[in-house]
Design an enzyme around this catalytic site. Structure first.
Site, PDB file in Angstrom:
ATOM      1  N   GLU B  50      23.265  73.374  70.564  1.00 16.91           N
ATOM      2  CA  GLU B  50      22.369  74.013  71.538  1.00 16.91           C
ATOM      3  C   GLU B  50      21.061  74.495  70.912  1.00 16.91           C
ATOM      4  O   GLU B  50      20.047  74.599  71.589  1.00 16.91           O
ATOM      5  CB  GLU B  50      23.079  75.169  72.240  1.00 16.91           C
ATOM      6  N   PHE B 112      37.111  84.594  78.919  1.00  9.56           N
ATOM      7  CA  PHE B 112      36.958  83.474  77.996  1.00  9.56           C
ATOM      8  C   PHE B 112      35.507  82.987  78.000  1.00  9.56           C
ATOM      9  O   PHE B 112      34.926  82.766  79.052  1.00  9.56           O
ATOM     10  CB  PHE B 112      37.897  82.331  78.394  1.00  9.56           C
ATOM     11  N   GLN B 113      34.932  82.855  76.837  1.00  2.43           N
ATOM     12  CA  GLN B 113      33.546  82.412  76.653  1.00  2.43           C
ATOM     13  C   GLN B 113      32.541  83.288  77.386  1.00  2.43           C
ATOM     14  O   GLN B 113      31.547  82.803  77.903  1.00  2.43           O
ATOM     15  CB  GLN B 113      33.386  80.940  77.044  1.00  2.43           C
ATOM     16  N   LYS B 162      29.378  81.139  87.089  1.00  2.00           N
ATOM     17  CA  LYS B 162      29.940  79.882  87.593  1.00  2.00           C
ATOM     18  C   LYS B 162      30.157  79.905  89.100  1.00  2.00           C
ATOM     19  O   LYS B 162      29.883  78.927  89.790  1.00  2.00           O
ATOM     20  CB  LYS B 162      31.269  79.599  86.872  1.00  2.00           C
ATOM     21  N   MET B 477      10.041  76.968  48.833  1.00  2.73           N
ATOM     22  CA  MET B 477       9.231  78.161  49.072  1.00  2.73           C
ATOM     23  C   MET B 477       9.904  79.393  48.458  1.00  2.73           C
ATOM     24  O   MET B 477       9.240  80.278  47.923  1.00  2.73           O
ATOM     25  CB  MET B 477       9.015  78.351  50.576  1.00  2.73           C
TER      26      MET B 477
HETATM   27  C1  LIG Z   1      16.799  79.564  59.318  1.00  7.25           C
HETATM   28  C2  LIG Z   1      16.073  80.016  58.096  1.00  7.25           C
HETATM   29  N1  LIG Z   1      16.765  80.486  57.024  1.00  7.25           N
HETATM   30  C3  LIG Z   1      16.116  80.876  55.924  1.00  7.25           C
HETATM   31  C4  LIG Z   1      14.752  80.827  55.855  1.00  7.25           C
HETATM   32  C5  LIG Z   1      14.029  81.293  54.591  1.00  7.25           C
HETATM   33  N2  LIG Z   1      13.289  80.186  53.963  1.00  7.25           N
HETATM   34  C6  LIG Z   1      11.970  79.998  54.147  1.00  7.25           C
HETATM   35  S1  LIG Z   1      11.383  78.641  53.370  1.00  7.25           S
HETATM   36  C7  LIG Z   1      12.899  78.287  52.728  1.00  7.25           C
HETATM   37  C8  LIG Z   1      13.103  77.086  51.857  1.00  7.25           C
HETATM   38  C9  LIG Z   1      12.965  75.814  52.610  1.00  7.25           C
HETATM   39  O1  LIG Z   1      13.390  74.767  51.778  1.00  7.25           O
HETATM   40  P1  LIG Z   1      13.118  73.255  52.136  1.00  7.25           P
HETATM   41  O2  LIG Z   1      13.399  73.006  53.561  1.00  7.25           O
HETATM   42  O3  LIG Z   1      13.808  72.408  51.167  1.00  7.25           O
HETATM   43  O4  LIG Z   1      11.539  73.137  51.999  1.00  7.25           O
HETATM   44  P2  LIG Z   1      10.577  73.301  50.732  1.00  7.25           P
HETATM   45  O5  LIG Z   1      10.135  74.735  50.709  1.00  7.25           O
HETATM   46  O6  LIG Z   1      11.326  72.908  49.520  1.00  7.25           O
HETATM   47  O7  LIG Z   1       9.443  72.405  51.076  1.00  7.25           O
HETATM   48  C10 LIG Z   1      13.837  79.243  53.130  1.00  7.25           C
HETATM   49  C11 LIG Z   1      15.250  79.259  52.710  1.00  7.25           C
HETATM   50  C12 LIG Z   1      14.081  80.349  56.995  1.00  7.25           C
HETATM   51  N3  LIG Z   1      12.745  80.271  57.053  1.00  7.25           N
HETATM   52  N4  LIG Z   1      14.756  79.924  58.085  1.00  7.25           N
END
Ligand SMILES: Cc1ncc(C[n+]2csc(CCOP(=O)(O)OP(=O)(O)O)c2C)c(N)n1
Lengths: 163, 564
Positions: B50, B112-113, B162, B477
């Protein structure tokens, strides 16, 4: 600064939680909050007391206005207004304290609305600071229970909040 | 004739002009799915989770300007959708999400749900409704679309028990709806507009700083017209890219944490700042104490609550940005005072000096694939005219920096919430809206795995998305921040046990490619783009420790960028 904000809102389930949720989500403080239907059953009126700098109060009123259920609002404290709160207070009233309590209550225009051998229950209305003053005047050990309604406010003269 | 709630639901969508919904079935919405089954006007896209339904609807909305529509079941269906709803909320995307609910007599019984969808979504929607009576259903749907798409747009949730979908009533869909408690402002205050124009004509070092509001408010043309009329430099926020043609010399690049040196320096030194549909987000302003110290600020926004929230402004103008910009243009035309010939020469000279620092340069002779190079080459190969979605991380910043967008609604990313997992499902929504256009999802090996299951949806609906996986083996990042601020203690930012993305793509029925050398980048991209009817998953093994530059470190002002 302390502000009294009056809000007319749709009398819908959940409307109150939108306001309360807004305050907690954005970290605004609520000192008191009262809500009840108005003469128009589709509208509720809420009175909210909060504190903050001018910038925060501006944000609060803008964010409240943004809630879809809020029809109209007014910061009472921006103009002449009357503020009232009701308090019910139960105190230990025995021996020589009985007369003294009655006297103090009279000074504050309180009314004793329930009496037992050991207690008085006093009803009092007025501005919030008057309630504070009354509570402070009493010997803390005598107070059994304090119930405050929270503040309601209304504009003076022609100043009014209506649709 | 009386219709059931489920039939009314479908008819209302059709009458609202909705022909595409994204969703996933379940017990509480079985009547609705049955009603969808027996008609062919409203098409339903079955996702695999979803969250993806909401992101896909969101991508559809961002790329078309039309509201995205989602249907999910009660309980877990609704809670799974919350991330996507919050994502849309933070970026003000028009969306209507229908959540199933347990029958009215069971609400509050821990049935439920059952989940309190209204309570759970309240802080991340523009508004939400619980429909308790079938007689209210059509009107509530009308209101939901009205609220979602007008004023500052946003997601609206409609929770439908529902039993309401089984009850019957006469159907009629209202033409119009008015709500006494909701009256968005349209036109700006004439006096304020006059004052603003006067201030703009007196500016010596003006700056136009524009955000997502220009895109959402379809004001790109007016913005371009006013910028050209006044010869002003323009910077866009991450959300605002494409509102002003990025290849135009008046464009100084994105601003903010990973914006260009010239954009941030110009912000810092400007004397009149005109903020349009932007909200002074902390990623843009840097240290707010040091923000635009010499500027008088004009702020145009549809949302009064955005004005003077973070930064006190001098001339606020509330209204639809397009209306306000048009009124400003008219005012400029009528004004006796006209922009003086050459008044901005000194300012442009200064800006060009900053520009000559070439803050986006990178090592082009590297033996390793530089992620920046992949994005630049993608730009070249797609003629700069693709729809680009992204996930969140370094790759998102590189996409924003190295793919100059000349048109609005081409750059689709989660700026406000920063939701990893957004890119692929958002690309599905874009591709469904624009079946003949190139749609590429720039992602990282971390982000893509958050909604990778949607490769299956892409096969089912034959969506020829090009997935550009900038695979650095790190949550890049996070790793970059750990490198800079935590003495290279790479806690949990290393992605171990990665799948073989080529085989993974193939097992989902798509084409997979792995690219390991810079020399192969362009050829591979051309080859992939030629496969017009296939999804191609391109796994680029990039320089693992490349960083995003320039950067304003936490606590820094806009004039305190770290350059490479
Ligand atoms: C759902 C979610 N969880 C954690 C984060 C924190 N976060 C920001 S950038 C990042 C790393 C992303 O890694 P990747 O997709 O491999 O991209 P890269 O930075 O290596 O280009 C994380 C964990 C986030 N933005 N969103």
């Amino acid at each position: 600064m302390r502000h009294i904000i009056s809000i007319l809102m749709e009398n819908e389930a959940g409307a109150l939680s939108r306001v309360a949720g807004l305050f907690s989500a954005r970290g605004y403080n609520i000192e008191s909050l009262t809500v009840a239907p108005t003469e128009d059953p589709s509208l509720s009126r809420m009175t909210l007391v909060t504190r903050g700098t001018d910038e925060i109060i501006e944000q609060i009123t803008k964010q409240l206005n943004k809630l879809i259920d809020v029809v109209k609002l007014m910061d009472m404290t921006e103009g002449p207004h009357i503020e009232r709160e009701m308090m019910l207070i139960k105190v230990r009233a025995q021996g020589e304290k009985r007369n003294e309590l009655k006297r103090v209550s009279d000074i504050f225009h309180g009314r004793i609305i329930d009496v037992t051998d050991e207690t008085y229950t006093i009803e009092m209305t007025g501005a919030g600071d008057k309630m504070d003053a009354f509570v402070q005047t009493l010997d803390a050990g005598l107070i059994i229970e304090v119930v405050r309604s929270g503040v309601s406010g209304i504009g003076r003269g022609d100043r009014s909040l209506k649709l | 004739m009386e219709l059931t709630g489920a039939e009314i639901f479908v008819r209302s969508l059709h009458d609202e002009g909705v022909d595409l919904v994204f969703g996933y079935p379940g017990g509480a919405v079985l009547h609705i799915y049955d009603a969808l089954y027996t008609q062919d006007k409203v098409n339903h896209i079955l996702v695999r989770h979803e969250q993806a339904a909401t992101h896909a609807a969101d991508g559809y909305a961002r790329s078309t300007g039309k509201p995205g529509v989602v249907v999910v079941t009660s309980g877990p269906g609704a809670t799974n959708a919350v991330t996507g709803i919050a994502t849309a909320y933070m970026d003000s995307i028009p969306m209507v999400v229908f959540t199933g609910q347990v029958p009215t007599h069971l609400i509050g019984n821990d049935a439920f749900q059952e989940a309190d969808n209204i309570g759970i979504t309240r802080p991340c929607v523009k508004h939400n409704f619980l429909v308790k009576d079938v007689a209210d259903l059509a009107e509530t749907i009308k209101k939901a679309f009205y609220v979602a798409t007008t004023g500052r747009p946003g997601p609206v949730v409609v929770d439908i028990p529902k039993d309401v979908t089984a009850q019957k009533t006469e159907y009629s869909y209202p033409d119009k709806v008015s709500m006494r408690s909701y009256n968005p402002v349209h036109v700006g205050h004439a006096g304020q507009i006059k004052r603003a124009v006067r201030m703009m004509l007196d500016a010596k070092r003006p700056m136009l700083y524009t955000g997502g509001g220009v895109i959402l408010g379809n004001a790109a043309e007016s913005l371009t017209a006013i910028a050209r009329a006044l010869n002003y430099p323009v910077t866009n926020t991450l959300m605002g890219l494409g509102a002003y043609p990025a290849t135009d010399p008046q464009f100084v690049g994105m601003l903010g944490m990973h914006g260009t040196y010239e954009a941030n320096m110009a912000m810092h030194h400007c004397d009149v700042l005109i903020a349009v549909g932007a909200r002074f987000d902390d990623r843009v302003t840097g240290n707010i104490e040091k923000f635009c110290p010499n500027a008088s600020i004009i702020h145009i926004d549809i949302d009064p609550a955005s004005i003077s929230k973070n930064v006190k402004v001098d001339i606020p103008i509330v209204g639809c940005v397009d209306n306000v910009l048009k009124a400003m243009l008219a005012e400029l035309g009528n004004s006796k005072q006209q922009p003086g010939e050459g008044t901005l020469d000194g300012w442009w000279q200064q800006i060009n000096e900053w520009r000559s620092r070439e803050c986006l340069k990178y090592d082009r002779d590297s033996e390793l694939i530089k992620p920046q190079y992949v994005v630049e080459t993608l730009y070249k190969v797609t003629g700069g005219d693709a729809f680009i979605t992204s996930d969140v991380g370094q790759h998102q910043m590189w996409a924003a920096q190295y793919y100059p967008f000349d048109k609005p609604r081409r750059w689709i990313n989660s700026g406000g919430l920063g939701t990893m997992g957004f890119g692929l499902p958002a690309a599905m929504g874009v591709q469904l809206a624009w079946p003949d256009d190139t749609v590429a999802c720039i992602t990282g090996e971390g982000s893509i795995q958050m909604c990778i299951q949607e490769l299956s949806t892409c096969l089912q609906y034959a969506l020829p998305i090009k997935v550009i996986n900038l695979n650095n083996g790190y949550l890049g990042m996070v790793r970059q921040w750990q490198e800079f601020f935590y003495q290279k203690r790479y806690a949990m930012s290393y992605m171990e046990s990665l799948p073989d993305f080529v085989k993974l793509a193939e097992s989902y029925g798509h084409v997979g490619m792995q690219i390991t050398s810079p020399a192969d980048v362009e050829g591979a991209l051309i080859e992939a783009m030629q496969m017009k009817d296939r999804l191609v998953f391109m796994d680029f093994l990039t320089d693992r420790e490349e960083n995003v530059y320039p950067m304003i470190p936490a606590g820094g002002g806009q004039n305190e960028m770290i350059l490479i």
